[in-house]
Scaffold this motif. Sequence first.
Motif, PDB file in Angstrom:
ATOM      1  N   ARG A 106     -24.559 -13.470  -6.862  1.00  9.10           N
ATOM      2  CA  ARG A 106     -23.139 -13.231  -7.132  1.00  9.10           C
ATOM      3  C   ARG A 106     -22.364 -14.538  -7.241  1.00  9.10           C
ATOM      4  N   ARG A 107     -22.713 -15.513  -6.408  1.00 10.06           N
ATOM      5  CA  ARG A 107     -22.023 -16.810  -6.446  1.00 10.06           C
ATOM      6  C   ARG A 107     -22.121 -17.473  -7.811  1.00 10.06           C
ATOM      7  N   MET A 108     -23.169 -17.168  -8.546  1.00  9.44           N
ATOM      8  CA  MET A 108     -23.370 -17.803  -9.841  1.00  9.44           C
ATOM      9  C   MET A 108     -22.359 -17.340 -10.894  1.00  9.44           C
ATOM     10  N   VAL A 109     -21.712 -16.209 -10.644  1.00  8.71           N
ATOM     11  CA  VAL A 109     -20.720 -15.719 -11.613  1.00  8.71           C
ATOM     12  C   VAL A 109     -19.359 -15.471 -10.964  1.00  8.71           C
ATOM     13  N   THR A 110     -19.186 -15.905  -9.731  1.00  8.09           N
ATOM     14  CA  THR A 110     -17.907 -15.695  -9.058  1.00  8.09           C
ATOM     15  C   THR A 110     -16.810 -16.553  -9.672  1.00  8.09           C
ATOM     16  N   ALA A 111     -17.102 -17.837  -9.890  1.00 12.07           N
ATOM     17  CA  ALA A 111     -16.073 -18.759 -10.390  1.00 12.07           C
ATOM     18  C   ALA A 111     -15.485 -18.325 -11.733  1.00 12.07           C
ATOM     19  N   GLU A 218     -23.204 -20.868 -19.814  1.00  7.75           N
ATOM     20  CA  GLU A 218     -23.206 -21.468 -18.478  1.00  7.75           C
ATOM     21  C   GLU A 218     -24.422 -21.019 -17.674  1.00  7.75           C
ATOM     22  N   LEU A 219     -24.738 -19.726 -17.761  1.00  9.39           N
ATOM     23  CA  LEU A 219     -25.928 -19.235 -17.064  1.00  9.39           C
ATOM     24  C   LEU A 219     -27.193 -19.879 -17.620  1.00  9.39           C
ATOM     25  N   ALA A 220     -27.257 -19.994 -18.948  1.00  6.25           N
ATOM     26  CA  ALA A 220     -28.456 -20.550 -19.580  1.00  6.25           C
ATOM     27  C   ALA A 220     -28.676 -22.007 -19.201  1.00  6.25           C
ATOM     28  N   VAL A 221     -27.607 -22.784 -19.199  1.00 10.40           N
ATOM     29  CA  VAL A 221     -27.723 -24.235 -18.977  1.00 10.40           C
ATOM     30  C   VAL A 221     -27.742 -24.585 -17.495  1.00 10.40           C
ATOM     31  N   LYS A 222     -26.849 -23.981 -16.718  1.00  8.02           N
ATOM     32  CA  LYS A 222     -26.699 -24.379 -15.318  1.00  8.02           C
ATOM     33  C   LYS A 222     -27.585 -23.601 -14.352  1.00  8.02           C
ATOM     34  N   ARG A 223     -28.037 -22.424 -14.754  1.00  8.57           N
ATOM     35  CA  ARG A 223     -28.801 -21.594 -13.825  1.00  8.57           C
ATOM     36  C   ARG A 223     -30.253 -21.411 -14.265  1.00  8.57           C
ATOM     37  N   VAL A 224     -30.446 -20.998 -15.523  1.00  9.43           N
ATOM     38  CA  VAL A 224     -31.815 -20.748 -15.989  1.00  9.43           C
ATOM     39  C   VAL A 224     -32.568 -22.055 -16.178  1.00  9.43           C
ATOM     40  N   ALA A 225     -31.957 -23.008 -16.870  1.00  9.89           N
ATOM     41  CA  ALA A 225     -32.633 -24.276 -17.153  1.00  9.89           C
ATOM     42  C   ALA A 225     -32.969 -25.054 -15.882  1.00  9.89           C
ATOM     43  N   THR A 226     -32.176 -24.859 -14.834  1.00  8.61           N
ATOM     44  CA  THR A 226     -32.423 -25.568 -13.568  1.00  8.61           C
ATOM     45  C   THR A 226     -33.342 -24.805 -12.635  1.00  8.61           C
ATOM     46  N   GLY A 227     -33.727 -23.610 -13.019  1.00  8.44           N
ATOM     47  CA  GLY A 227     -34.637 -22.825 -12.197  1.00  8.44           C
ATOM     48  C   GLY A 227     -33.968 -22.041 -11.083  1.00  8.44           C
ATOM     49  N   GLU A 228     -32.623 -21.995 -11.058  1.00 12.10           N
ATOM     50  CA  GLU A 228     -31.930 -21.244 -10.017  1.00 12.10           C
ATOM     51  C   GLU A 228     -32.106 -19.734 -10.184  1.00 12.10           C
ATOM     52  N   MET A 229     -32.288 -19.318 -11.422  1.00 12.58           N
ATOM     53  CA  MET A 229     -32.560 -17.915 -11.683  1.00 12.58           C
ATOM     54  C   MET A 229     -33.449 -17.823 -12.918  1.00 12.58           C
ATOM     55  N   VAL A 239     -26.149  -7.870 -18.883  1.00 10.00           N
ATOM     56  CA  VAL A 239     -26.040  -6.439 -19.192  1.00 10.00           C
ATOM     57  C   VAL A 239     -25.033  -5.780 -18.264  1.00 10.00           C
ATOM     58  N   LEU A 240     -25.126  -6.100 -16.977  1.00 12.27           N
ATOM     59  CA  LEU A 240     -24.205  -5.530 -15.997  1.00 12.27           C
ATOM     60  C   LEU A 240     -22.763  -5.877 -16.339  1.00 12.27           C
ATOM     61  N   LEU A 241     -22.502  -7.151 -16.605  1.00 11.48           N
ATOM     62  CA  LEU A 241     -21.136  -7.591 -16.892  1.00 11.48           C
ATOM     63  C   LEU A 241     -20.633  -7.016 -18.214  1.00 11.48           C
TER      64      LEU A 241
END
Length: 408
Positions: A106-111, A218-229, A239-241
Amino acid sequence: MTPTADTAVGLPELPGTRAAGCPFDPPPALHALQTDSPVTRVRIWDGSSPWLITRHDHMRTLLGDPRVSSDPAQPGFPHRSAGMRERDRRSPTFINMDDPEHARLRRMVTAPFAVKKMEALRPAVQRIVDDLIDGMLAGPGPVDLVEAFALPIPSLVICELLGVPYEKHDFFQRHTKVIIRRSSTPEEVREASEGLTDYLYDLLTVKRATPGDDLLSELAVKRVATGEMTQREAARMGVLLLAAGHETTANMIALGTLALLENPAQLALLREAEDPKAVAGAVEELLRYLNITHSGRRRVALEDIEVGGRTIRAGEGIIFANDIANRDPDAFPDPDRLDLTRDARRHVAFGFGVHQCLGQPLARIELQCVYSTLYKRIPTLQLATRIDQLEFKHDGFVYGVYALPVTW
């Protein structure tokens, strides 16, 4: 001991049936339970008998209790339907997780959904509202307010926010309708859910290579590419959003308009309101009064819990009837009356606790722009049919009308 399907015979059934001629009110059976047995067992589609919570104070207490789990993999979890059970098992999202995993994702999309960020979108949302009204006024009538206005507003906004081409709106709306329909089979829900996930998975690949100024990038670059998700997790989150970002608000716009047309004195208050705080208050009251997520929030007890003089045992399912909780007379005097001057801020339309709706700041801005504009610009707005001719969404997890013919 949790009753079996056989011993659950005779219990009140959920979902209940709304009274004829009362499309805005929860089923009468829920009113009776709230008065006589506010914590009680009910029978649901699979024959199981989870506990139903109908009181506002009980609901807020339990939704904030860490002994209550959102994890649909827990034994005893009361799934909404066979189709949703399939989706919950195969495509989990953070709203169906407990902390710490829930908090991590959730923190990944809170901001991006923070109040200040959403407030910055207000001018863009207002332009969309005005443009769509211009289009309705320029064209022939009557107009279906759902297709011409209520659905395009949140669809355009969430597509822009996520970075999804609006040209695909028919695709994701069609698949979303399958997912939220109570009668959809597990196979239909799986196909629709995987179709949306696969599409966003491919779009995330594009965003990672050529990112833009949007949430998926942002998810692709900051989260997926870094291995956070994983990319699959990011796609499911998208899909949820995407689904939640248009379906709920669209139904609130249409059903709220219908409720106001049926309550002309309240509509006049809103039409004449100049103070943004008065409009914001009216939005909260409409959210309380209508509460379109009418299938209840689903949980399961991890430990024995005492509430309302009853003991919910570990492993027993819990359903929070937020629609009737928002009509609790102990929380909202004269609750079955729409009163736009009421302080309704303690409603539970967005849930409560750590799992309350992430997108509520955006929904509020969209609704405030609509309710402060539509009835001023079209002061003679009226139904182009009788209310008893309208088809209501009794068969879904989100309540509303399929079409709303209006004229002026």
